[in-house]
Motif scaffolding. Structure first.
Motif, short mmCIF file in Angstrom:
data_model
loop_
_atom_site.label_atom_id
_atom_site.label_comp_id
_atom_site.label_asym_id
_atom_site.label_seq_id
_atom_site.Cartn_x
_atom_site.Cartn_y
_atom_site.Cartn_z
N VAL A 62 0.85 -1.19 0.00
CA VAL A 62 0.00 0.00 0.00
C VAL A 62 0.89 1.24 0.00
O VAL A 62 1.84 1.34 0.79
CB VAL A 62 -0.92 0.03 1.25
CG1 VAL A 62 -1.78 1.29 1.25
CG2 VAL A 62 -1.80 -1.21 1.29
N LEU A 63 0.58 2.17 -0.90
CA LEU A 63 1.30 3.44 -0.93
C LEU A 63 0.45 4.51 -0.25
O LEU A 63 -0.71 4.75 -0.63
CB LEU A 63 1.59 3.87 -2.38
CG LEU A 63 2.25 5.24 -2.55
CD1 LEU A 63 3.62 5.28 -1.85
CD2 LEU A 63 2.40 5.59 -4.03
N VAL A 64 1.01 5.14 0.77
CA VAL A 64 0.34 6.22 1.50
C VAL A 64 1.03 7.54 1.17
O VAL A 64 2.25 7.67 1.37
CB VAL A 64 0.37 5.97 3.03
CG1 VAL A 64 -0.22 7.17 3.77
CG2 VAL A 64 -0.37 4.69 3.37
N VAL A 65 0.28 8.50 0.65
CA VAL A 65 0.83 9.81 0.29
C VAL A 65 0.19 10.85 1.21
O VAL A 65 -0.99 11.18 1.07
CB VAL A 65 0.55 10.14 -1.18
CG1 VAL A 65 1.26 11.44 -1.56
CG2 VAL A 65 0.97 9.00 -2.10
N GLU A 66 0.96 11.34 2.18
CA GLU A 66 0.45 12.27 3.19
C GLU A 66 1.59 13.16 3.66
O GLU A 66 2.65 12.68 4.06
CB GLU A 66 -0.12 11.47 4.37
CG GLU A 66 -0.43 12.26 5.61
CD GLU A 66 -1.51 13.31 5.40
OE1 GLU A 66 -1.19 14.50 5.60
OE2 GLU A 66 -2.64 12.94 5.03
#
Length: 622
Positions: A358-362
């Motif tokens: 999973v890629l989380v962009v934050e």
């Protein structure tokens, strides 16, 4: 079961009905009865509900009573169990209603019979309630009798039960007394609109479950249901095109899968729950229910939610809709051989014990760490980045199973990340969840919905919903998750964002059904209005702005549901209003009849709440 508790339950249920009809109503337990007795409490309540409902239905003035007492006689002489019981209890329901003519008393316990044809027109009902109630009475070791009745003066029915009885499956029902006709068991108990909404007995002798009968179910397509072992990898095909279903099964067998075939949506859902296949192929056009509703049911049931569903349909341009609902793949018919081979290759690949990414962009460090901790599992690897450039690099260099994307990034808008990587990343296969605190206009939300499966606005409950969505798109088995994570999922599902706040009109002549449906809908934070017949429903519809859907009973007196739906569809502004028909019939072609009359779809009684909510979500989405 305690006698006093039974009386209290009956009074809570029927006093509002008595008040509404200005009738006297009372219950009484004879002195000297024991405090409690042994029986199947749910089945007994169903019989009493039917007797009392009939009493209220056919009584316009006077009173209705329920008396519970010891009985020394009154049942058939050859009734073995009652004759040898230490004590027999009589449950007597009396009314001052229309009564039953003498020449009609022999047929009232027969299936689909009422005292005369005008009774059905005036009062509604199928004539199954007494037949089914008598069958239940025999299964409980007792007997249901019409004790007395006089036309125009009322009726008295008595249910005789042994004080303590344990079901013996080999027991044969006793013969009826001379002059009375014991009805055949109804073959399908889904027809009874006279019983309470929660009546859910199915199959032979009212006790065999749907799942138990699936192994023996006849099907036009031979499959492996009789030989499947827990260790087998099984593919379920839900498809009404027999030729195409056989092709899919052949492909499954070639790849080493066991195969299951369902020609209807109802059978498909039951097979999925029983056999837990590793993958499902789903057609949208099914004979008994909308395939979108089938997908919705599968993805809202924790037993089947994790199973990858491959939608294969003739419907065009519905890929995003299918993916938003949790489908793994969406393909349009006709499907090329190469595409079909690729589907089965993906089915094999997704079932390998691999780590999901999973890629989380934050950009907010605290928020980013919180999301990582939320999503982290043994077989889930989280890659977290803080800006658009890092996100683009990650998407171009690695393969991901899900993307969680904030819109407010320091170097670019989150939507630009997708725009700049769409040439190198197949977003038709990568679920995108927009997770943002940014306020969105209706236009922005519409544009984003075309490039993402879900938009979640950050608030106090957003973490639970985010976790719910990610587990859906990663096809994680809920029962394998830690207890704390299962609690999060439960909290997330307490409020359905697509249903909450919607205004629903129920049109039904049975107050019990209205009570039950209102409770069900209000639990999901929906606003409920109701009308007791078709004419009243149309008038209420005209003067109530903002109605989102109608639940329309078909079998109503005076103006039935078919006629009410036809009149509503003649009003221009209601031509596309979702109308879901509720019908006590369970015969072939009912769905087509309802749709021909103008309903959006139908749900048979007793109402399956999962199916009802699935159809509401499907039609409110449209």
């Amino acid at each position: 079961m305690r006698f006093n508790d039974l009386c209290e339950q009956v009074e809570r249920t029927f006093h509002p009905i008595a008040d509404g009809k200005n009738l006297a109503f009372s219950t009484a337990c004879e002195p000297g009865l024991p405090k409690s007795f042994s029986t199947d409490a749910k089945r007994l309540q169903q019989v009493l509900k039917n007797l009392l409902s009939n009493a209220f239905k056919f009584t316009n003035k006077g009173e209705v009573t329920l008396k519970i007492s010891k009985a020394a006689s009154g049942w058939s002489l050859d009734h073995e169990i009652l004759n040898h019981a230490k004590m027999v209890v009589a449950f007597t329901v009396s009314d001052t209603g229309i009564g039953i003519p003498e020449d009609k008393r022999r047929i009232i316990f027969e299936s689909f019979q009422q005292a005369d044809a005008s009774t059905n027109r005036k009062f509604g009902g199928t004539g199954l309630g007494l037949s089914i109630s008598r069958g239940i009475a025999h299964l409980l070791g007792g007997e249901l009798r019409l004790v007395q009745s006089k036309e125009g003066q009322g009726s008295v029915f008595t249910l005789f039960l042994p004080l303590n009885y344990k079901l013996r499956p080999d027991r044969k029902p006793s013969n009826p007394p001379d002059g009375e006709i014991l009805p055949e068991r109804p073959r399908n108990t889904g027809n009874q609109d006279e019983l309470a909404s929660d009546f859910s007995l199915t199959g032979d002798q009212f006790v065999i479950s749907q799942e138990e009968s699936l192994v023996a179910m006849e099907t036009a397509i031979p499959d492996d249901r009789a030989s499947i072992l827990p260790s087998d990898r099984t593919l379920l095909v839900i498809e009404d095109d027999v030729a195409f279903a056989k092709i899919l099964l052949e492909k499954a067998w070639e790849r080493g899968f066991k195969g299951l075939a369902a020609l209807t949506g109802e059978e498909g859902v039951a097979l999925a729950r029983k056999y837990k296949p590793v993958a499902i192929t789903l057609d949208i056009h099914l004979p008994d229910m909308d395939g979108w509703a089938v997908l919705d049911i599968l993805k809202h049931d924790q037993r089947t939610r994790h199973i990858p569903v491959h939608v294969i349909t003739i419907e065009e341009n519905q890929r995003l809709r299918a993916l938003k609902m949790g489908a793994f793949v969406y393909l349009e018919k006709p499907i090329a051989v190469e595409a079909l081979e690729e589907v089965f290759a993906r089915i094999q690949q997704v079932n390998k014990d691999t780590i999901k990414q999973v890629l989380v962009v934050e950009d907010n460090a605290v928020e980013r760490e919180s999301i990582v901790n939320l999503l982290a599992e043994d077989k889930v690897r989280i890659i977290a980045v803080q800006n658009g450039i890092e996100a683009i690099d990650a998407l171009r260099s690695q393969s991901f199973d899900c993307l969680v994307l904030d819109l407010k990034l320091p170097d670019m808008d989150g939507s630009e990340v997708i725009e700049k990587t769409k040439d190198s990343v197949d977003f038709s296969r990568l679920p995108v969840i927009i997770y943002t605190a940014k306020e969105l206009s209706e236009r922005q939300a519409g544009e984003l919905s075309r490039i993402s499966e879900t938009i979640i606005v950050k608030d106090a409950k957003s973490k639970e919903r985010l976790y719910d969505e990610v587990t859906l798109f990663l096809h994680q088995v809920e029962e394998n998750l830690p207890e704390s994570k299962r609690t999060l999922l439960h909290q997330a599902r307490q409020k359905d964002p697509l249903l909450a706040g919607k205004k629903i009109l129920i049109v039904d002549d049975d107050i019990r059904n209205i009570f039950a449906m209102t409770s069900l809908l209000e639990h999901n934070q929906m606003e409920v209005l109701y009308a007791s017949d078709g004419k009243e429903g149309i008038e209420l519809l005209k003067k109530t702005p903002g109605l989102d859907a109608i639940l329309m009973d078909i079998m109503m007196p005076e103006m039935d549901g078919f006629e009410a739906i036809r009149r509503i569809r003649k009003i221009t502004k209601f031509k596309s209003l979702p109308i879901i028909a509720l019908t006590a019939k369970a015969t072939k072609g009912d769905r087509e009849k309802c749709i021909e009359a103008g309903s959006s779809d139908y749900v048979p009684k007793p109402v399956d709440s999962e199916r009802l909510f699935a159809l509401l979500r499907v039609w409110l989405y449209r």
